[in-house]
Design an enzyme around this catalytic site. Structure first.
Site, PDB file in Angstrom:
ATOM      1  N   HIS A 129       0.830  -1.216   0.000  1.00 29.36           N
ATOM      2  CA  HIS A 129       0.000   0.000   0.000  1.00 29.36           C
ATOM      3  C   HIS A 129       0.856   1.255   0.000  1.00 29.36           C
ATOM      4  O   HIS A 129       0.374   2.342   0.324  1.00 29.36           O
ATOM      5  CB  HIS A 129      -0.949   0.002   1.208  1.00 29.36           C
ATOM      6  CG  HIS A 129      -1.942  -1.124   1.187  1.00 29.36           C
ATOM      7  ND1 HIS A 129      -2.645  -1.541   2.279  1.00 29.36           N
ATOM      8  CD2 HIS A 129      -2.346  -1.940   0.169  1.00 29.36           C
ATOM      9  CE1 HIS A 129      -3.431  -2.557   1.962  1.00 29.36           C
ATOM     10  NE2 HIS A 129      -3.262  -2.812   0.683  1.00 29.36           N
ATOM     11  N   CYS A 140       4.737  15.307 -11.526  1.00 29.74           N
ATOM     12  CA  CYS A 140       5.832  14.738 -12.335  1.00 29.74           C
ATOM     13  C   CYS A 140       6.436  13.479 -11.724  1.00 29.74           C
ATOM     14  O   CYS A 140       7.332  12.871 -12.316  1.00 29.74           O
ATOM     15  CB  CYS A 140       6.925  15.775 -12.581  1.00 29.74           C
ATOM     16  SG  CYS A 140       7.989  16.085 -11.142  1.00 29.74           S
TER      17      CYS A 140
HETATM   18 ZN   LIG Z   1       7.017  17.792  -9.946  1.00 35.27          ZN
END
Ligand SMILES: [Zn+2]
EC number: 2.3.1.286
Length: 252
Positions: A129, A140
């Site tokens: 998990h 990103c």
């Molecule tokens: Zn980032």
């Protein structure tokens, strides 16, 4: 098994059998759940008044909260991280990591997100998990520090919101850790499951995927126990220490 009864008092027979299995197994894998953590006296995140600020985590541990209510999301996880700072892994964690360093344990798969297995020195840990402290950028995916997240600092690469490395409600499970964990379990000839009630799919399938011997250590009776070759009821920390003492006495 006559040798067990001849050599060990009744209270030690199950632990002695597990010690014997550990010595003869080629590949041993541990699978741990919440019951393993609770013995470490983690500060109870759920206070007497209920959850943190009386908020149900199912409403804040979500992608919606991350996107639309970031201050609340951030404060919630920062509070959880703070509560874990002082958490110390109990002796059972150290027994597992010492067995790993002696080549007796191949992997640990865990449902817990507190990072206690790593804190105790286990290296081959699959976190099914995720892990709270594994902070990354929500945009990103770049890794970031827990401190940056807790201070509310955005991603230093793209300016995106940072997030903890746990699976939020509604998100998919981390594929690589699951694949690696399942491969380790399938190759194992001994699987030791600790502190999980095995009520939730797909985690409850994990112990069944080993064709080897299966052991269940839990503080209370669970219907799942019927599926195991050996069941030890009690506190995991005490049972693992008992098995470790027996192993040391055999090896002398
Ligand atoms: Zn980032």
């Amino acid at each position: 098994m006559a040798w067990l009864e001849a050599c060990y008092p009744e209270a030690e027979q199950k632990a002695a059998l597990l010690a014997n299995w550990l010595l003869t197994a080629e590949r041993t894998v541990f699978f741990t759940g919440a019951g393993m953590s609770t013995e470490s006296n983690l500060p109870d995140f759920r206070s007497k008044e209920g959850w943190w600020r009386r908020i149900d985590p199912r409403t804040v541990a979500t992608p919606d909260a991350l996107n639309d209510d970031y201050p609340l999301f951030k404060d919630f996880y920062a509070a959880r991280m703070k509560s874990l700072e002082a958490a110390v892994p109990h002796a059972g964690y150290h027994v597992i990591s010492s067995w790993e360093s002696r080549g007796m344990v191949q992997a640990v798969a865990t449902q817990n997100v507190d990072g206690l297995h790593r804190k105790a020195g286990s290296r081959n840990v699959y976190e099914l998990h995720g892990r709270l402290q594994a902070v990354r950028c929500s945009r990103c995916d770049e890794q970031a520090s827990e401190q940056d997240f807790r201070r509310g600092i955005p991603c230093q690469i793209c300016g995106g919101k940072l997030r903890p490395g746990v699976v939020l409600f509604g998100e998919i499970l981390p594929e690589k850790d699951w694949d690696d964990a399942l491969a380790a379990v399938q190759q194992s000839d001994l699987i030791i499951t600790i502190g999980t009630s095995l009520e939730v799919y797909p985690a409850n399938q994990i112990p069944l995927m080993s064709s080897g011997r299966s052991v269940y250590i839990n503080s209370e009776y669970s219907g799942a126990a019927a599926d195991f070759d050996l069941v030890l009821e009690g506190r995991a920390g005490e049972i693992l220490q008992q098995v470790d003492r027996l192993l040391k006495s055999v090896k002398k």
